[in-house]
Design a protein around this motif. Structure first.
Motif, short mmCIF file in Angstrom:
data_model
loop_
_atom_site.label_atom_id
_atom_site.label_comp_id
_atom_site.label_asym_id
_atom_site.label_seq_id
_atom_site.Cartn_x
_atom_site.Cartn_y
_atom_site.Cartn_z
N GLU A 1 -19.02 -6.19 -4.21
CA GLU A 1 -20.24 -5.46 -3.88
C GLU A 1 -21.41 -6.00 -4.71
N SER A 2 -21.36 -5.82 -6.02
CA SER A 2 -22.43 -6.31 -6.88
C SER A 2 -21.99 -7.45 -7.79
N VAL A 3 -20.71 -7.84 -7.69
CA VAL A 3 -20.15 -8.95 -8.46
C VAL A 3 -19.32 -9.81 -7.52
N VAL A 4 -19.51 -11.12 -7.58
CA VAL A 4 -18.72 -12.03 -6.76
C VAL A 4 -18.33 -13.27 -7.56
N SER A 5 -17.34 -13.97 -7.06
CA SER A 5 -16.91 -15.26 -7.60
C SER A 5 -17.34 -16.36 -6.64
N VAL A 6 -17.82 -17.46 -7.19
CA VAL A 6 -18.27 -18.59 -6.37
C VAL A 6 -17.58 -19.86 -6.85
N ASP A 7 -17.02 -20.64 -5.92
CA ASP A 7 -16.41 -21.91 -6.32
C ASP A 7 -17.33 -23.07 -6.00
N GLY A 8 -16.86 -24.27 -6.29
CA GLY A 8 -17.71 -25.45 -6.15
C GLY A 8 -18.17 -25.73 -4.74
N ASP A 9 -17.41 -25.30 -3.76
CA ASP A 9 -17.79 -25.51 -2.35
C ASP A 9 -18.71 -24.41 -1.83
N GLY A 10 -18.96 -23.40 -2.68
CA GLY A 10 -19.80 -22.29 -2.26
C GLY A 10 -19.01 -21.15 -1.64
N THR A 11 -17.68 -21.26 -1.62
CA THR A 11 -16.88 -20.15 -1.10
C THR A 11 -17.02 -18.95 -2.03
N LEU B 1 -27.14 -8.85 -8.47
CA LEU B 1 -25.88 -9.50 -8.12
C LEU B 1 -25.43 -10.38 -9.28
N THR B 2 -24.19 -10.20 -9.68
CA THR B 2 -23.58 -11.03 -10.73
C THR B 2 -22.65 -12.04 -10.07
N MET B 3 -22.77 -13.29 -10.49
CA MET B 3 -21.95 -14.36 -9.95
C MET B 3 -21.14 -15.03 -11.05
N LEU B 4 -19.84 -15.10 -10.84
CA LEU B 4 -18.96 -15.85 -11.74
C LEU B 4 -18.70 -17.20 -11.07
N TYR B 5 -19.24 -18.25 -11.66
CA TYR B 5 -19.13 -19.57 -11.04
C TYR B 5 -18.04 -20.40 -11.71
N ARG C 1 -15.77 -15.23 -3.13
CA ARG C 1 -14.67 -14.26 -3.13
C ARG C 1 -15.10 -13.07 -3.96
N ARG C 2 -14.38 -12.01 -3.87
CA ARG C 2 -14.78 -10.83 -4.65
C ARG C 2 -14.60 -11.07 -6.14
N CYS C 3 -13.51 -11.79 -6.53
CA CYS C 3 -13.32 -12.15 -7.93
C CYS C 3 -12.38 -13.35 -7.98
N HIS C 4 -12.16 -13.86 -9.18
CA HIS C 4 -11.30 -15.04 -9.33
C HIS C 4 -9.85 -14.76 -8.96
N PHE C 5 -9.46 -13.49 -8.90
CA PHE C 5 -8.05 -13.15 -8.79
C PHE C 5 -7.64 -12.67 -7.40
N LEU D 1 -5.00 -5.43 -5.77
CA LEU D 1 -3.94 -5.88 -6.67
C LEU D 1 -3.33 -4.70 -7.43
N ALA D 2 -2.10 -4.86 -7.86
CA ALA D 2 -1.42 -3.78 -8.58
C ALA D 2 -2.04 -3.55 -9.95
N VAL D 3 -2.35 -4.65 -10.66
CA VAL D 3 -2.93 -4.54 -12.00
C VAL D 3 -3.99 -5.61 -12.18
N CYS D 4 -4.85 -5.39 -13.16
CA CYS D 4 -5.85 -6.39 -13.55
C CYS D 4 -5.71 -6.58 -15.06
N ASP D 5 -5.46 -7.81 -15.49
CA ASP D 5 -5.17 -8.02 -16.91
C ASP D 5 -6.10 -9.04 -17.58
N CYS D 6 -7.23 -9.36 -16.96
CA CYS D 6 -8.17 -10.30 -17.56
C CYS D 6 -9.52 -9.60 -17.70
N HIS D 7 -10.15 -9.77 -18.85
CA HIS D 7 -11.40 -9.07 -19.13
C HIS D 7 -12.46 -9.33 -18.06
#
Length: 295
Positions: free
Chosen positions: A212-222, A3-7, A224-228, A252-258
């Protein structure tokens, strides 16, 4: 399962005032800084407390603060400490590299990595280049990047000439900037992968690893699937997110961030960056012979 987490915590302050960044020279209150530190320490504690998976599943963490994290002691400590956690495969951070680098000597160089961005006009070129040499001497993996604005071309060429050949120099297309084919070719001569950044990627209905194998995590622990994509999947600390992990298409219609489109299954970027997805380092042999800026 790995699991990859973007914090991304509350921190939104930066020591630079780049004209293309909405958080330039923003100052966080003491209360926000205290909250950010507490949230990061809670997150790192959660990571450290996770049991090693019998099936070999491990965690990877990328810190993506709105501001500059490594000027704060708690982000430096987090990178070092998580690099020594057995169940952590990789821990990386996006940074402008304005901080000192000696603390990296305490990190496991097999796990810790930096995603560095050079911002011309914000720091002397020689100072930034010197920082990269310090990181290299410590044996820590890193990539270096720059925003593809016309006034940044000369600094980018200079970086490509003076960075070690094995260090990938990436170029991000400037938001709102349209590139002619000739301009795009000039940037591609510096970053052979620039074509992936030049245009937003159609993503609606396409399979994506986020959620699925990548998620976004914020300071409260919420979680999401990604930042967007704002819809929550659950919370990290009560475990409610786990039931929501499954294959899913992008809404989303498009994804424009790496940090988003790298996970699209319609793109080959997991092969391009195999072993270095978090720190944006291409796999050996992917870039042209002669180095990242070679022919």
């Amino acid at each position: 399962m790995d699991l990859t987490m973007l914090y991304r915590g509350p921190l939104a302050s930066c020591d630079y005032d780049c004209p293309y960044c909405p958080f330039a020279k923003r100052r966080d209150s003491r209360e926000t800084l205290r909250a950010d530190r507490a949230a990061l320490e809670r997150f790192c504690g959660w990571v450290a407390d996770q049991p090693a998976s019998p099936s070999g599943g491990r965690l990877s963490v990328l810190f993506t603060p709105w501001g500059e994290g490594l000027v704060r002691s708690w982000y430096r400590r987090a990178l070092v400490e998580l690099s020594h956690v057995p169940q952590v495969r990789r821990v990386a951070v996006q940074t402008n590299l304005s901080c000192r680098t000696d603390w990296l000597a305490g990190a496991d160089p097999e796990k810790a990595a930096l995603w560095c961005t050079y911002h011309p006009g914000q720091t002397p070129y020689d100072r930034f280049l010197g920082k990269t040499r310090e990181v290299a001497a410590l044996g820590v993996r890193f990539s270096v990047g720059i925003v593809g604005l016309p006034e940044h071309r000369e600094p980018a060429l200079r970086l490509r000439a003076e960075l070690p050949e094995h260090v990938y120099l990436w170029v991000n297309a400037a938001e709102g900037h349209t590139y002619t084919d000739a301009e795009a070719a000039e940037w591609a001569a510096i970053d052979p992968l620039f074509a992936y950044s030049r245009h937003p990627h159609p993503s609606a209905g396409l399979p994506c690893r986020t959620g699925e194998s990548v998620v976004s995590v914020d300071g409260d622990g919420t979680v999401r699937r990604c930042h967007f994509v704002p819809a929550p999947l659950g919370n990290l600390y009560d475990g409610s997110y786990r039931a929501a992990l499954r294959p899913r298409a992008c809404p989303l219609a498009v994804c424009d961030c790496h940090i988003g489109y790298v996970h699209l299954e319609s793109l080959p970027l997991y092969d391009v960056f195999a072993g270095g997805v978090l720190e944006r380092i291409p796999a050996p042999g992917v870039l042209p012979a002669g180095g990242p800026g070679g022919p």
